[in-house]
Motif scaffolding. Structure first.
Motif, PDB file in Angstrom:
ATOM      1  N   THR A 124       7.503   5.543  -1.266  1.00 23.62           N
ATOM      2  CA  THR A 124       7.240   4.511  -0.270  1.00 23.62           C
ATOM      3  C   THR A 124       5.876   3.878  -0.502  1.00 23.62           C
ATOM      4  OG1 THR A 124       8.599   5.692   1.332  1.00 23.62           O
ATOM      5  CG2 THR A 124       7.091   4.044   2.193  1.00 23.62           C
ATOM      6  N   ALA A 125       4.870   4.726  -0.787  1.00 23.95           N
ATOM      7  CA  ALA A 125       3.537   4.198  -1.093  1.00 23.95           C
ATOM      8  C   ALA A 125       3.573   3.351  -2.358  1.00 23.95           C
ATOM      9  CB  ALA A 125       2.550   5.351  -1.240  1.00 23.95           C
ATOM     10  N   GLN A 126       4.364   3.776  -3.332  1.00 25.24           N
ATOM     11  CA  GLN A 126       4.484   2.991  -4.556  1.00 25.24           C
ATOM     12  C   GLN A 126       5.136   1.645  -4.285  1.00 25.24           C
ATOM     13  OE1 GLN A 126       6.622   5.521  -7.253  1.00 25.24           O
ATOM     14  NE2 GLN A 126       4.935   6.971  -7.498  1.00 25.24           N
ATOM     15  N   ASN A 127       6.104   1.635  -3.363  1.00 24.34           N
ATOM     16  CA  ASN A 127       6.735   0.364  -3.012  1.00 24.34           C
ATOM     17  C   ASN A 127       5.740  -0.573  -2.337  1.00 24.34           C
ATOM     18  OD1 ASN A 127       9.315   0.931  -4.010  1.00 24.34           O
ATOM     19  ND2 ASN A 127       9.887   2.019  -2.155  1.00 24.34           N
ATOM     20  N   PHE A 128       4.872  -0.010  -1.474  1.00 19.00           N
ATOM     21  CA  PHE A 128       3.841  -0.841  -0.832  1.00 19.00           C
ATOM     22  C   PHE A 128       2.893  -1.405  -1.885  1.00 19.00           C
ATOM     23  CE2 PHE A 128      -0.364  -1.350   1.082  1.00 19.00           C
ATOM     24  CZ  PHE A 128      -0.071  -2.191   2.143  1.00 19.00           C
ATOM     25  N   ALA A 129       2.461  -0.538  -2.818  1.00 16.54           N
ATOM     26  CA  ALA A 129       1.573  -1.006  -3.897  1.00 16.54           C
ATOM     27  C   ALA A 129       2.279  -2.058  -4.751  1.00 16.54           C
ATOM     28  CB  ALA A 129       1.132   0.176  -4.758  1.00 16.54           C
ATOM     29  N   GLY A 130       3.594  -1.857  -4.972  1.00 15.47           N
ATOM     30  CA  GLY A 130       4.343  -2.856  -5.730  1.00 15.47           C
ATOM     31  C   GLY A 130       4.398  -4.191  -5.021  1.00 15.47           C
TER      32      GLY A 130
END
Length: 290
Positions: A124-130
């Motif tokens: 989920t954090a990676q999706n936000f960073a993406g």
């Protein structure tokens, strides 16, 4: 472990308090406490609904301000969602504090829970960073027609954790931002024009120049086909059963599919009228009698 004498003294004190208990005072205290609890609940509900109304106003004013400054619509959508989430969390903390809950302890528990959840949901954090990377690099924007992760459609919204696209048959697809930020993206909307390609097979023995002239005449009659660059027709391949001609023309992005499909039909109907034949696959079989 307390000594027996101390335990007996505490028990005696408790029995004495119960024996001398003033039930009228207790009821009054319970009533006053109940009224105070109801007042706090009513105040918390009032703060919640007023806060929701203020939050909607803030989001609307932010959207108007960004639109007035002509901020990119993709960034506007992302900022609107981010502000809504942050202010909603603050509103929840204020409501909980109004109810008398220790916010400091709640924040500590929330931080620990966030850390645990964050470790469990690192994607989920990676999706936000993406999503942040997409807004910074801008490989596509809201309204662009893209193809990524095996899906094609028009970008409708860039959210905190996903990109929403609408396909040609009106399906809604949610693509995680992390996967699309690191994937190969075909953006068909970056240029105003796009090239249309056709492959047209004609029979061996047919006049290539006549076929070329007939195809160019069909394209020239279509007002959507641009004159610069001019359409061209070349011999692309000498296939097993046909001579394949490659026709290329430039059109505006919005006209691509209509020009492609409509001229496919025109080629099929009009080329035979010019003496151009469409071959069928053929196979020569030689039979030897022993």
């Amino acid at each position: 472990m307390l000594p027996d004498s101390v335990q007996k003294a505490n028990f005696a004190e408790t029995v004495h308090k119960i024996a001398n208990l003033d039930f009228e005072t207790v009821l009054q205290n319970l009533l006053s406490e109940s009224v105070w609890i109801l007042l706090k609940i009513a105040l918390a509900l009032a703060i919640y609904f007023i806060g929701r109304w203020i939050l909607r106003r803030i989001v609307r004013l932010l959207d108007l301000a960004l639109e007035h400054r002509r901020v990119d619509i993709s960034l506007r959508s992302f900022m609107r969602n981010t502000v809504r989430v942050i202010f909603t969390l603050l509103l929840v903390l204020i409501v909980v504090s109004t109810l008398g809950v220790n916010v400091t302890s709640l924040i500590a528990v929330f931080s620990a829970a966030t850390l645990a959840i964050g470790m469990a949901l690192s994607g989920t954090a990676q999706n936000f960073a993406g999503g942040v990377m997409i807004l910074l690099m801008k490989p596509y924007r809201v309204g662009d027609y893209i193809s990524a992760q095996g899906q094609s459609g028009t970008v409708r919204e860039i959210k905190l954790f996903s990109t929403v696209i609408t396909t040609a048959d009106n399906q809604t697809i949610y693509i995680p931002n992390n996967s699309i930020a690191t994937a190969i993206i075909d953006n068909f909307s970056t240029s105003d024009t796009r090239r249309v390609d056709w492959t047209i097979g004609i029979s061996y023995g047919d006049d290539v120049d006549a076929a070329r002239a007939a195809i160019l005449a069909i394209l020239a009659a279509d007002s959507r086909v641009l004159g610069d660059p001019a359409p061209v027709v070349w011999v692309a391949a000498l296939a097993d059963s046909s001579v394949n001609l490659s026709a290329r023309a430039w059109v505006k992005n919005a006209d691509y599919w209509n020009v492609f499909f409509e001229n496919n039909e025109k080629f099929y109907k009009q080329l035979p009228e010019k003496g151009i034949n469409f071959p069928f696959p053929q196979m020569d079989v030689h039979v030897k009698n022993n």
